[in-house]
Design a protein around this motif. Sequence first.
Motif, short mmCIF file in Angstrom:
data_model
loop_
_atom_site.label_atom_id
_atom_site.label_comp_id
_atom_site.label_asym_id
_atom_site.label_seq_id
_atom_site.Cartn_x
_atom_site.Cartn_y
_atom_site.Cartn_z
N LEU A 74 0.83 -1.21 0.00
CA LEU A 74 0.00 0.00 0.00
C LEU A 74 0.86 1.26 0.00
CD1 LEU A 74 -2.91 -0.88 2.47
CD2 LEU A 74 -2.85 -1.11 -0.02
N ASP A 75 1.93 1.25 0.80
CA ASP A 75 2.81 2.42 0.88
C ASP A 75 3.45 2.74 -0.47
OD1 ASP A 75 2.29 2.80 3.56
OD2 ASP A 75 4.12 1.80 4.25
N GLU A 76 3.82 1.70 -1.19
CA GLU A 76 4.55 1.89 -2.45
C GLU A 76 3.64 1.98 -3.67
OE1 GLU A 76 7.54 -1.17 -2.62
OE2 GLU A 76 8.46 -0.51 -0.73
N ASN A 77 2.33 1.79 -3.46
CA ASN A 77 1.35 1.84 -4.55
C ASN A 77 0.12 2.63 -4.11
OD1 ASN A 77 2.45 -0.31 -6.68
ND2 ASN A 77 2.78 -1.12 -4.62
N PRO A 78 0.23 3.98 -4.08
CA PRO A 78 -0.87 4.80 -3.57
C PRO A 78 -2.20 4.60 -4.31
CG PRO A 78 1.01 6.18 -4.23
CD PRO A 78 1.39 4.75 -4.47
N ASP A 79 -2.14 4.26 -5.62
CA ASP A 79 -3.37 4.03 -6.36
C ASP A 79 -4.11 2.80 -5.83
OD1 ASP A 79 -1.15 2.60 -7.33
OD2 ASP A 79 -2.15 2.17 -9.25
N VAL A 80 -3.35 1.77 -5.45
CA VAL A 80 -3.95 0.56 -4.87
C VAL A 80 -4.53 0.89 -3.50
CG1 VAL A 80 -3.51 -1.79 -4.04
CG2 VAL A 80 -2.45 -0.99 -6.16
N SER A 81 -3.81 1.71 -2.75
CA SER A 81 -4.30 2.12 -1.43
C SER A 81 -5.65 2.83 -1.56
CB SER A 81 -3.27 3.05 -0.77
OG SER A 81 -3.66 3.37 0.54
N MET A 82 -5.78 3.69 -2.58
CA MET A 82 -7.06 4.37 -2.82
C MET A 82 -8.15 3.38 -3.19
SD MET A 82 -7.21 7.58 -2.22
CE MET A 82 -8.66 8.04 -3.16
N ASP A 83 -7.80 2.38 -4.01
CA ASP A 83 -8.78 1.34 -4.39
C ASP A 83 -9.27 0.58 -3.15
OD1 ASP A 83 -8.58 2.01 -7.06
OD2 ASP A 83 -7.20 0.37 -7.55
N VAL A 84 -8.35 0.25 -2.24
CA VAL A 84 -8.71 -0.46 -1.02
C VAL A 84 -9.62 0.42 -0.15
CG1 VAL A 84 -7.82 -1.42 1.15
CG2 VAL A 84 -6.70 -1.99 -1.02
N ASN A 85 -9.28 1.70 -0.03
CA ASN A 85 -10.12 2.61 0.75
C ASN A 85 -11.52 2.74 0.15
OD1 ASN A 85 -8.23 3.25 2.71
ND2 ASN A 85 -7.36 4.93 1.51
N ARG A 86 -11.57 2.82 -1.18
CA ARG A 86 -12.86 2.93 -1.85
C ARG A 86 -13.69 1.66 -1.62
NH1 ARG A 86 -11.33 5.94 -5.70
NH2 ARG A 86 -10.11 4.34 -6.72
N PHE A 87 -13.04 0.50 -1.73
CA PHE A 87 -13.72 -0.78 -1.52
C PHE A 87 -14.25 -0.88 -0.08
CE2 PHE A 87 -13.55 -5.24 -0.15
CZ PHE A 87 -14.44 -5.80 -1.04
N LEU A 88 -13.41 -0.49 0.89
CA LEU A 88 -13.82 -0.53 2.30
C LEU A 88 -15.02 0.39 2.54
CD1 LEU A 88 -10.40 -0.51 4.18
CD2 LEU A 88 -12.13 -2.28 4.30
N SER A 89 -14.97 1.56 1.95
CA SER A 89 -16.06 2.53 2.13
C SER A 89 -17.35 2.00 1.53
CB SER A 89 -15.69 3.87 1.49
OG SER A 89 -14.54 4.39 2.09
N GLU A 90 -17.26 1.42 0.33
CA GLU A 90 -18.44 0.87 -0.33
C GLU A 90 -19.02 -0.29 0.47
OE1 GLU A 90 -21.45 -0.02 -3.10
OE2 GLU A 90 -20.25 1.78 -2.85
N ARG A 91 -18.13 -1.16 0.98
CA ARG A 91 -18.61 -2.30 1.76
C ARG A 91 -19.30 -1.84 3.04
NH1 ARG A 91 -14.77 -7.29 3.44
NH2 ARG A 91 -14.73 -7.68 1.23
N LEU A 92 -18.71 -0.85 3.72
CA LEU A 92 -19.32 -0.33 4.94
C LEU A 92 -20.67 0.31 4.66
CD1 LEU A 92 -16.27 1.17 6.86
CD2 LEU A 92 -17.72 -0.72 7.60
N TYR A 93 -20.74 1.07 3.57
CA TYR A 93 -22.00 1.70 3.20
C TYR A 93 -23.09 0.65 2.98
CZ TYR A 93 -25.55 3.87 0.27
OH TYR A 93 -26.74 4.28 -0.25
N GLN A 94 -22.77 -0.37 2.16
CA GLN A 94 -23.75 -1.42 1.88
C GLN A 94 -24.12 -2.19 3.14
OE1 GLN A 94 -25.42 -1.77 -0.82
NE2 GLN A 94 -24.25 -0.43 -2.17
N LYS A 95 -23.15 -2.36 4.04
CA LYS A 95 -23.41 -3.07 5.30
C LYS A 95 -24.39 -2.28 6.16
CE LYS A 95 -22.09 -6.79 7.57
NZ LYS A 95 -22.30 -8.12 7.04
N PHE A 96 -24.21 -0.95 6.22
CA PHE A 96 -25.14 -0.10 6.98
C PHE A 96 -26.55 -0.21 6.43
CE2 PHE A 96 -21.41 2.72 8.26
CZ PHE A 96 -21.42 2.27 9.56
#
Length: 198
Positions: free
Chosen positions: A100-122
């Motif tokens: 994640l540290d060396e690939n900021p674009d992947v880090s953003m993808d993971v954050n987006r995925f986490l946010s989407e999953r949390l939203y759908q879970k709510f």
Amino acid sequence: MLINSNLLNKYGAETVTVQPSETIFNEGDVPRCYYQIVSGRIKLNHYDEDGKEIIQSVLIPGQSVCELMLFVEEKYPVNAETLLPCEIQKISKKGFFQLLDENPDVSMDVNRFLSERLYQKFIMMQHNLSLRPDVRLIGVFNYFKSYSDQKEKYSYEIDLTRKQLASITGLRIETVIRTIKKMDSEGILQLKNSKIFY
């Protein structure tokens, strides 16, 4: 795939094959690895004080397994068990954070995925508070369909048993069966050879 398989391999991931009904990790274990499903399905569950299984989620290929636990100093609140034969890519917590540290674009993808999953879970949790069984089931169907490319009506197969749907919604199996038949007659879903299409 949430994270490209070759990129995971570059940072030390190994691919493991796991048979059905095996445990990836138990409730109370300390998170030490990032897991990404290549093939198969994994359920996240726990058991209530009466020993009844409560299914939190069912994960499919391309998804990661409880990755958010790597970001906090807490133990797993659920078990991860395979439903089918699975191939899983597994990388150490250290390797995951280096990736994640060396690939900021992947880090953003993971954050987006986490946010989407949390939203759908709510949204699903809100539906599960309803006293109406059809509302609870629609919440589950929408949750799983949200991870699919199949957006048209009746295009997505709900690949869960009636028992699993009962465990996710907190309903009795008989109620799930009766409600699904009613939803079919109302055109909310379609039953084809007992399979649910939503």
